[in-house]
Design a protein around this motif. Structure first.
Motif, PDB file in Angstrom:
ATOM      1  N   VAL A 303       0.820  -1.333   0.003  1.00 55.11           N
ATOM      2  CA  VAL A 303      -0.108  -0.073   0.038  1.00 55.11           C
ATOM      3  C   VAL A 303       0.916   1.285  -0.011  1.00 55.11           C
ATOM      4  O   VAL A 303       1.595   1.443   0.845  1.00 55.11           O
ATOM      5  N   PHE A 304       0.588   2.208  -0.895  1.00 60.95           N
ATOM      6  CA  PHE A 304       1.250   3.388  -0.877  1.00 60.95           C
ATOM      7  C   PHE A 304       0.300   4.439  -0.626  1.00 60.95           C
ATOM      8  O   PHE A 304      -0.829   4.642  -1.242  1.00 60.95           O
ATOM      9  N   ILE A 305       0.598   5.463   0.360  1.00 67.43           N
ATOM     10  CA  ILE A 305      -0.253   6.295   0.868  1.00 67.43           C
ATOM     11  C   ILE A 305       0.352   7.730   0.525  1.00 67.43           C
ATOM     12  O   ILE A 305       1.504   7.796   0.974  1.00 67.43           O
ATOM     13  N   ASN A 306      -0.717   8.276  -0.268  1.00 63.35           N
ATOM     14  CA  ASN A 306       0.121   9.876  -0.785  1.00 63.35           C
ATOM     15  C   ASN A 306      -1.092  11.102  -0.586  1.00 63.35           C
ATOM     16  O   ASN A 306      -1.863  10.876  -1.464  1.00 63.35           O
ATOM     17  N   PRO A 307      -1.081  11.495   0.503  1.00 65.08           N
ATOM     18  CA  PRO A 307      -2.028  12.609   0.997  1.00 65.08           C
ATOM     19  C   PRO A 307      -1.611  13.748   0.156  1.00 65.08           C
ATOM     20  O   PRO A 307      -2.425  14.956   0.470  1.00 65.08           O
ATOM     21  N   SER A 308      -0.523  14.109  -0.474  1.00 73.57           N
ATOM     22  CA  SER A 308      -0.029  15.374  -0.932  1.00 73.57           C
ATOM     23  C   SER A 308      -1.189  15.833  -2.050  1.00 73.57           C
ATOM     24  O   SER A 308      -1.618  15.204  -2.986  1.00 73.57           O
TER      25      SER A 308
END
Length: 475
Positions: A303-308
């Motif tokens: 899982v890759f989490i990217n909130p940017s």
């Protein structure tokens, strides 16, 4: 009879600086030249030794442009399965510590001889033209295409007096792109709306990531455990790159995300503060120095989490999807392109972020189809670029034909008026960019109207004094 078109790709950065504007234009040059039916030149900045030491990582410096060219070629040849046939030229540049950017020095249009000037691709056209003083791009080249990489307005709004600066910058970006470009390609709707612009993601991913995705797919199909690690995020470690949003979400919902482990990878000005904030969480959040996303270490994460929300199109998101991972990202214009992929999970609010994260950790990623995999490739990105640019890839339009269109009686008055206004606008910009006091007032590096003796010597250019004498003789 068809003729080869010449593409000159000007960009604002170069390897070994691992940034989007050094990597993506390099891949673009390689893939435009792949079939051998186009002549391609990549034009990149050359820095003096002092600036190289300030900017380039791991104490990498070059004594000559040819040495840096060898480094760049070796890097790209390791990542593609064909031998690239483009040429590389250097323009003089200076590193601005205040902007953390490389700015052009002198008239960089001179890097391309007039007899081959055809299509100019300006990677970050606003950046290349804020202080441009020299030949008008649209007079030298038949077609000038700008590709907008950076959401400058989002960055400056975070600074002191950010709203005021953003208002001025918005006008400046519109001004220089209007007068110097025929067409603008915005990678996503996260960028400023500019004249004569279209939205199209013309970037692809390093083929190595697609190969990793194929390996993971085979493992899943064989019933093997393809992913042994949970969630991670990778990016330059500055608060504006999504770290603040991510840590705020993890802090607020620690009780609902019990057992979650997240690894953060990055280096940057805010590394120490990010580490301190992570330590205050009850969740297991591990902070590591930055690494290349192609490192095998990342293959095992699911899982890759990217909130940017400051990216225009996040390269690492595309790479994670290519490797077959589940991506969790915000519903934001910068992520619009990725919504077509089933492994891209988009959240509209904080509750959805929590639920999507928990679901992703308990599910297996959906396999990418061949069509979806192709959409992430540089081959597809190159096709999108040609289409979005409105360029005939084989037959150059003659300058005589270009000029004759302006003489059509039905459009004579309108075209002439627009042309006169644009000419006046160019004249004003050239007048302002030609004054040292004005340049410095608006943030240019001092004494960059012409390259200094060191840059001229490195690049084999005529010294500034000699160039002035030559211009006087010509006039």
């Amino acid at each position: 009879m068809s003729m080869k078109r010449h593409f000159a790709i000007f960009t604002t950065a170069s390897l070994p600086w691992m940034t989007g504007t050094s990597i993506n234009p390099l891949f673009r040059a390689a893939y435009l030249a792949k079939d051998g039916d186009k002549d391609v030149t990549l034009v990149i900045p050359w820095l003096c030794l002092r600036d190289q030491e300030l900017l380039y990582p791991n104490n990498i410096v070059f004594d000559s442009p040819s040495e840096q060219e060898s480094y760049v070629r070796h890097w790209i040849e390791e990542r593609i399965d064909f031998r690239p046939s483009f040429s590389i030229k250097f323009y003089p540049g200076k590193f601005s510590k205040e902007m953390r950017s490389i700015l052009p020095v002198g008239d960089i249009t001179e890097c391309i001889p007039d007899e081959v000037a055809d299509v100019a691709v300006l990677e970050e056209p606003e950046h290349l033209n804020w202080y441009h003083h020299g030949r008008r791009w649209k007079n030298k080249f038949r077609r000038v295409i700008g590709i907008v990489h950076t959401n400058y307005l989002a960055y400056v709004r975070r600074e002191k007096n950010g709203q005021v600066i953003a208002c001025f910058l918005k006008y400046a970006n519109t001004w220089v792109t209007r007068i110097y470009c025929h067409k603008i390609i915005r990678l996503s709707g996260a960028t400023q709306n500019l004249p004569r612009s279209v939205i199209c993601n013309v970037h692809g991913v390093n083929p190595k990531f697609l190969e990793v995705g194929k390996i993971k797919l085979r493992q899943l199909q064989n019933g093997e455990e393809a992913f042994t690690k949970g969630a991670y995020y990778i990016g330059k470690m500055v608060w504006s790159k999504g770290y603040r949003e991510l840590l705020d979400l993890l802090s607020k919902y620690q009780s609902k995300l019990v057992g979650l482990e997240v690894d953060l990878y990055g280096s940057g000005e805010d590394s120490d503060e990010v580490c301190e904030s992570a330590k205050r969480l009850s969740l297991s959040v591990n902070v590591h120095p930055g690494r290349d996303h192609a490192d095998p270490l990342f293959h095992e994460y699911k899982v890759f989490i990217n909130p940017s929300t400051t990216d225009v199109v996040c390269t690492t998101t595309a790479e994670a999807l290519a490797m077959g991972k589940i991506v969790i990202c915000a519903n934001h214009p910068s992520n619009e392109f990725f919504k077509q992929f089933p492994n891209c999970r988009v959240y509209d609010n904080e509750d959805e972020f929590v639920q999507l994260t928990l679901n992703a950790l308990s599910e297996q990623p959906a396999p990418l189809t061949d069509t979806q995999r192709y959409e992430l490739s540089w081959d597809a990105a190159t096709e999108r670029f040609i289409e979005a640019s409105d360029i005939n890839p084989h037959v150059p339009e003659s300058r005589a034909h270009q000029n004759s269109r302006a003489l059509l009686p039905a459009f004579l008055r309108t075209r002439k008026l627009k042309q006169n206004l644009e000419d006046a606008s160019v004249y004003l910009h050239q007048a302002l960019s030609g004054l040292e006091v004005t340049r410095c007032a608006f943030g240019a590096v001092p004494k960059t109207l012409q390259p200094d003796e060191h840059l001229c010597k490195d690049l084999g250019l005529a010294p500034p004094a000699k160039k002035r004498r030559l211009k006087i003789k010509k006039t």
